[in-house]
Motif scaffolding. Sequence first.
Motif, PDB file in Angstrom:
ATOM      1  N   PHE A 150      -6.554  10.377 -10.519  1.00 27.70           N
ATOM      2  CA  PHE A 150      -5.231   9.959 -10.302  1.00 27.70           C
ATOM      3  C   PHE A 150      -4.114  11.109 -10.089  1.00 27.70           C
ATOM      4  O   PHE A 150      -3.606  10.711  -9.027  1.00 27.70           O
ATOM      5  N   THR A 151      -4.566  12.422 -10.502  1.00 28.76           N
ATOM      6  CA  THR A 151      -3.439  13.237  -9.915  1.00 28.76           C
ATOM      7  C   THR A 151      -3.708  13.633  -8.675  1.00 28.76           C
ATOM      8  O   THR A 151      -2.778  13.854  -7.907  1.00 28.76           O
ATOM      9  N   SER A 152      -4.824  13.824  -8.192  1.00 28.57           N
ATOM     10  CA  SER A 152      -5.465  14.143  -6.802  1.00 28.57           C
ATOM     11  C   SER A 152      -4.742  12.901  -5.847  1.00 28.57           C
ATOM     12  O   SER A 152      -3.973  13.434  -4.722  1.00 28.57           O
ATOM     13  N   LEU A 153      -4.970  11.579  -6.326  1.00 26.79           N
ATOM     14  CA  LEU A 153      -4.238  10.737  -5.391  1.00 26.79           C
ATOM     15  C   LEU A 153      -2.742  10.833  -5.198  1.00 26.79           C
ATOM     16  O   LEU A 153      -2.161  10.514  -4.048  1.00 26.79           O
ATOM     17  N   LYS A 154      -2.063  11.113  -6.256  1.00 23.76           N
ATOM     18  CA  LYS A 154      -0.556  11.080  -6.377  1.00 23.76           C
ATOM     19  C   LYS A 154      -0.103  12.346  -5.347  1.00 23.76           C
ATOM     20  O   LYS A 154       0.760  12.356  -4.835  1.00 23.76           O
ATOM     21  N   THR A 155      -1.027  13.430  -5.405  1.00 23.26           N
ATOM     22  CA  THR A 155      -0.633  14.619  -4.706  1.00 23.26           C
ATOM     23  C   THR A 155      -0.857  14.221  -3.075  1.00 23.26           C
ATOM     24  O   THR A 155       0.016  14.596  -2.237  1.00 23.26           O
ATOM     25  N   LEU A 156      -1.939  13.263  -2.595  1.00 23.04           N
ATOM     26  CA  LEU A 156      -1.973  13.059  -1.166  1.00 23.04           C
ATOM     27  C   LEU A 156      -0.945  12.008  -0.978  1.00 23.04           C
ATOM     28  O   LEU A 156      -0.438  12.163   0.288  1.00 23.04           O
ATOM     29  N   ALA A 157      -0.532  11.022  -2.036  1.00 19.00           N
ATOM     30  CA  ALA A 157       0.458  10.066  -1.691  1.00 19.00           C
ATOM     31  C   ALA A 157       1.835  10.692  -1.407  1.00 19.00           C
ATOM     32  O   ALA A 157       2.882   9.886  -0.612  1.00 19.00           O
ATOM     33  N   LEU A 221      -2.884   3.243  -5.372  1.00 20.50           N
ATOM     34  CA  LEU A 221      -1.513   4.147  -5.200  1.00 20.50           C
ATOM     35  C   LEU A 221      -0.352   3.155  -5.473  1.00 20.50           C
ATOM     36  O   LEU A 221       0.823   3.433  -5.533  1.00 20.50           O
ATOM     37  N   ARG A 222      -0.622   2.042  -6.048  1.00 17.72           N
ATOM     38  CA  ARG A 222       0.334   1.096  -6.528  1.00 17.72           C
ATOM     39  C   ARG A 222       0.166   0.573  -7.845  1.00 17.72           C
ATOM     40  O   ARG A 222       0.624  -0.744  -8.402  1.00 17.72           O
ATOM     41  N   VAL A 223      -0.426   1.394  -8.771  1.00 16.55           N
ATOM     42  CA  VAL A 223      -0.651   0.840 -10.228  1.00 16.55           C
ATOM     43  C   VAL A 223       0.821   0.664 -10.860  1.00 16.55           C
ATOM     44  O   VAL A 223       0.717   0.201 -12.123  1.00 16.55           O
ATOM     45  N   GLY A 224       1.742   1.217 -10.328  1.00 17.32           N
ATOM     46  CA  GLY A 224       2.851   0.928 -10.866  1.00 17.32           C
ATOM     47  C   GLY A 224       3.711  -0.557 -10.587  1.00 17.32           C
ATOM     48  O   GLY A 224       4.795  -0.915 -11.123  1.00 17.32           O
ATOM     49  N   THR A 225       3.275  -1.285  -9.760  1.00 15.32           N
ATOM     50  CA  THR A 225       3.799  -2.445  -9.406  1.00 15.32           C
ATOM     51  C   THR A 225       3.362  -3.451 -10.225  1.00 15.32           C
ATOM     52  O   THR A 225       2.259  -3.751 -10.881  1.00 15.32           O
ATOM     53  N   ASP A 226       4.248  -4.691 -10.383  1.00 11.55           N
ATOM     54  CA  ASP A 226       3.602  -5.871 -11.140  1.00 11.55           C
ATOM     55  C   ASP A 226       2.807  -6.311 -10.813  1.00 11.55           C
ATOM     56  O   ASP A 226       1.696  -6.835 -11.786  1.00 11.55           O
ATOM     57  N   SER A 227       2.545  -6.660  -9.604  1.00  9.57           N
ATOM     58  CA  SER A 227       1.227  -7.449  -8.943  1.00  9.57           C
ATOM     59  C   SER A 227       0.025  -6.912  -9.434  1.00  9.57           C
ATOM     60  O   SER A 227      -0.868  -7.546 -10.170  1.00  9.57           O
ATOM     61  N   VAL A 228      -0.278  -5.442  -9.256  1.00 11.68           N
ATOM     62  CA  VAL A 228      -1.305  -4.815  -9.715  1.00 11.68           C
ATOM     63  C   VAL A 228      -1.333  -4.699 -11.213  1.00 11.68           C
ATOM     64  O   VAL A 228      -2.488  -4.932 -11.746  1.00 11.68           O
TER      65      VAL A 228
END
Length: 255
Positions: A150-157, A221-228
């Motif tokens: 999760f941290t690695s993906l946030k860094t790349l995002a 990368l969209r885990v904070g969205t309502d849909s996901v």
Amino acid sequence: MMSVTPIPALSDNYIWLLRQDTSQSVCVVDPGEAAPVIEFLERESLTLDTILITHHHHDHTGGLAELVKRFSPWVIGPSNPTIEGINEQVGHGDEVRIMGRLFEVMETPGHTLDHVSYFTPGIPALLFCGDTLFCAGCGRLFEGSPEQMFTSLKTLAELPEDTLVFAAHEYTQANLTFARAADPDNEDVKYALQECEKARALDRPTLPSTIGRELKINPYLRVGTDSVRQAVGTQGANDNDLATFSTLREWKNRF
């Protein structure tokens, strides 16, 4: 100008070949097997100067020994003694010059503990991220924890949105099929899947993607969205972004 060419390998790998302008010296990333690289080099009369390695898995290093024996390239990779043939071990924050461009090394554990990615800014900005970030997906957690990935993906995002993303596998169609279930309200995912199916029907690569595109279609990368969050809520706890990510990755394993 640096060009990047995919060399298909194994069942679904891409070995990326970097070339600066018309130079005959090239770099390849994650040679899972040697034969397709040798064939390409000989056909195009090129010289293998450098190899970049992102992590130790055999489908990323299987061709390394033969290529080193045949061409004696400079090999750059993570600090892992199980990878034989590394000349220059690198870690987070290191910089390496490849084909005239400076690349930043980013530690991106999760898929494996030794995983690194290589990023160079400029026009265009390029990211070689192995099995960390895929188009519409991310790597399985073989060694690392959900928090590490999760941290690695946030860094790349957080990289510039126009950064070209060169993942190591042609997983896009399967990932988008899952993304349609995990992010059902996302029209960008539905359109991307249609375009992906057209490309694969013609045996064309679906890569590279871009960071901007991944922010629109990649459920990890969209885990904070309502849909996901609503979709993942049917699979288990999703009381925060990390829990949502962890449940989402487990769901994909069973999908």
